[in-house]
Design a protein around this motif. Sequence first.
Motif, PDB file in Angstrom:
ATOM      1  N   THR A 255       0.851  -1.205  -0.046  1.00 15.55           N
ATOM      2  CA  THR A 255       0.005  -0.105  -0.198  1.00 15.55           C
ATOM      3  C   THR A 255       0.849   1.186   0.134  1.00 15.55           C
ATOM      4  N   VAL A 256       2.018   1.339   0.817  1.00 16.11           N
ATOM      5  CA  VAL A 256       2.815   2.224   0.884  1.00 16.11           C
ATOM      6  C   VAL A 256       3.617   2.647  -0.738  1.00 16.11           C
ATOM      7  N   ILE A 257       3.892   1.442  -1.416  1.00 14.17           N
ATOM      8  CA  ILE A 257       4.429   1.749  -2.505  1.00 14.17           C
ATOM      9  C   ILE A 257       3.341   2.165  -3.727  1.00 14.17           C
ATOM     10  N   LEU A 258       2.355   1.452  -3.435  1.00 15.89           N
ATOM     11  CA  LEU A 258       1.053   1.995  -4.380  1.00 15.89           C
ATOM     12  C   LEU A 258       0.770   3.417  -4.224  1.00 15.89           C
ATOM     13  N   ALA A 259       1.038   3.948  -3.021  1.00 20.10           N
ATOM     14  CA  ALA A 259       0.674   5.425  -2.693  1.00 20.10           C
ATOM     15  C   ALA A 259       1.971   6.361  -3.612  1.00 20.10           C
ATOM     16  N   CYS A 260       3.319   5.631  -3.493  1.00 22.44           N
ATOM     17  CA  CYS A 260       4.052   6.279  -4.250  1.00 22.44           C
ATOM     18  C   CYS A 260       3.820   6.192  -5.756  1.00 22.44           C
ATOM     19  N   GLY A 261       3.423   5.164  -6.250  1.00 28.39           N
ATOM     20  CA  GLY A 261       2.980   4.949  -7.612  1.00 28.39           C
ATOM     21  C   GLY A 261       1.939   5.934  -8.191  1.00 28.39           C
ATOM     22  N   VAL A 262       0.983   6.302  -7.394  1.00 24.75           N
ATOM     23  CA  VAL A 262      -0.218   7.075  -7.447  1.00 24.75           C
ATOM     24  C   VAL A 262       0.256   8.522  -7.879  1.00 24.75           C
ATOM     25  N   PHE A 263       1.350   9.006  -6.850  1.00 21.93           N
ATOM     26  CA  PHE A 263       1.841  10.158  -7.353  1.00 21.93           C
ATOM     27  C   PHE A 263       2.942  10.303  -8.365  1.00 21.93           C
ATOM     28  N   LEU A 265       2.242   8.457 -11.230  1.00 16.92           N
ATOM     29  CA  LEU A 265       1.246   8.308 -12.343  1.00 16.92           C
ATOM     30  C   LEU A 265       0.919  10.088 -12.364  1.00 16.92           C
ATOM     31  N   PHE A 266       0.443  10.479 -11.449  1.00 15.10           N
ATOM     32  CA  PHE A 266      -0.216  11.830 -11.403  1.00 15.10           C
ATOM     33  C   PHE A 266       1.087  12.863 -11.887  1.00 15.10           C
ATOM     34  N   SER A 267       2.385  12.541 -11.444  1.00 11.15           N
ATOM     35  CA  SER A 267       3.447  13.272 -12.149  1.00 11.15           C
ATOM     36  C   SER A 267       3.582  13.206 -13.782  1.00 11.15           C
ATOM     37  N   MET A 268       3.762  12.060 -13.843  1.00 12.90           N
ATOM     38  CA  MET A 268       3.654  11.868 -15.456  1.00 12.90           C
ATOM     39  C   MET A 268       2.487  12.733 -16.201  1.00 12.90           C
ATOM     40  N   PHE A 269       1.458  12.881 -15.535  1.00 13.88           N
ATOM     41  CA  PHE A 269       0.251  13.468 -16.415  1.00 13.88           C
ATOM     42  C   PHE A 269       0.454  15.063 -16.137  1.00 13.88           C
ATOM     43  N   ALA A 270       0.525  15.549 -14.773  1.00 12.01           N
ATOM     44  CA  ALA A 270       0.465  16.932 -14.585  1.00 12.01           C
ATOM     45  C   ALA A 270       1.895  17.690 -14.309  1.00 12.01           C
ATOM     46  N   GLY A 271       2.905  17.117 -14.195  1.00 14.28           N
ATOM     47  CA  GLY A 271       4.343  17.502 -13.889  1.00 14.28           C
ATOM     48  C   GLY A 271       4.455  18.640 -14.602  1.00 14.28           C
ATOM     49  N   THR A 272       4.946  19.749 -14.338  1.00 10.89           N
ATOM     50  CA  THR A 272       5.265  20.953 -15.036  1.00 10.89           C
ATOM     51  C   THR A 272       6.644  20.754 -15.778  1.00 10.89           C
ATOM     52  N   ARG A 273       7.675  19.853 -15.583  1.00 10.37           N
ATOM     53  CA  ARG A 273       8.660  19.580 -16.304  1.00 10.37           C
ATOM     54  C   ARG A 273       8.617  18.123 -17.017  1.00 10.37           C
TER      55      ARG A 273
END
Length: 288
Positions: A255-263, A265-273
């Motif tokens: 669950t901890v690693i999945l939480a890291c994975g959610v961020f 995936l979010f960074s891949m989509f919305a990351g400013t760089r």
Amino acid sequence: MIDALVQPFAEFAFMRRALVGSLAISMTAPPIGVFLMLRRMSLMGDAMGHAILPGAAIGYLLAGLSLFAMSLGGFAAGLAVAVAAGLVARSRVIREDASLAGFYLLSLALGVFLVSVHGTNVDLLHVLFGSVLALDDAALLLVAGIASVSLTTLAAIYRPLVLECFDPHYLRSVSRWSSPTHLIFLVLVVLNLVAGFQALGTLMAVGIMLLPAVSSRFWVDSAGGMIALAIAVAFVSSVAGLLVSYHYSVPTGPTVILACGVFYLFSMFAGTRGGALWRLMPRRHLEA
């Protein structure tokens, strides 16, 4: 809402120990992951994470679920695989990534074989996936000690380590610190994988090292900024994973690693760089 966030840690000592252990790992593993990413050694981190398994298994066979024996065995096995892969790569017959892949598969198979033959399925799951909710005082001292040594050592070799990431040839030409820095860094990688193994197991330890680091690259460009953001992501993911595990009775480490994975995936989509959303936005004429 506040009760749901605070009550598990206020009421149960095992949750407090899990929180302290997770936060200690979150302080030291993500910075190591940032440098693995910058040096294009991310897969090496994964290979070495699995390489500690046979050493931990041998420690288990000799002394049972002994913290010292399994940690020492895992550390020795991880260093042995790193050195052996480097020596094989220098023969120029195969590249270092291929030699690491060979040692990684051999180590994983040997470790699973040893634990399966001489232990039980519960022992195998404990070694592979860890048990962050079962951390005792000795394990916390080990994790905290490794975190302290790692952060102090990183601070001491920070400048040559950053320079080696971006211009290793220049570092070799002006300083003798190139080879020592590389060796010290490999020791830190193995040490942090051993610390992560105590809480998250051999299969999950590398996740908290690499996922926050890779996520941070989508938001900031500087090495210092990536380290700070990676630590913050690991902190939040650890707390979120522990709370979700407590309230919904799901395995804590994954669950901890999945939480890291959610961020991630979010960074891949919305990351400013380099996130997908920002790449789709129209740019000004001649804008890079």
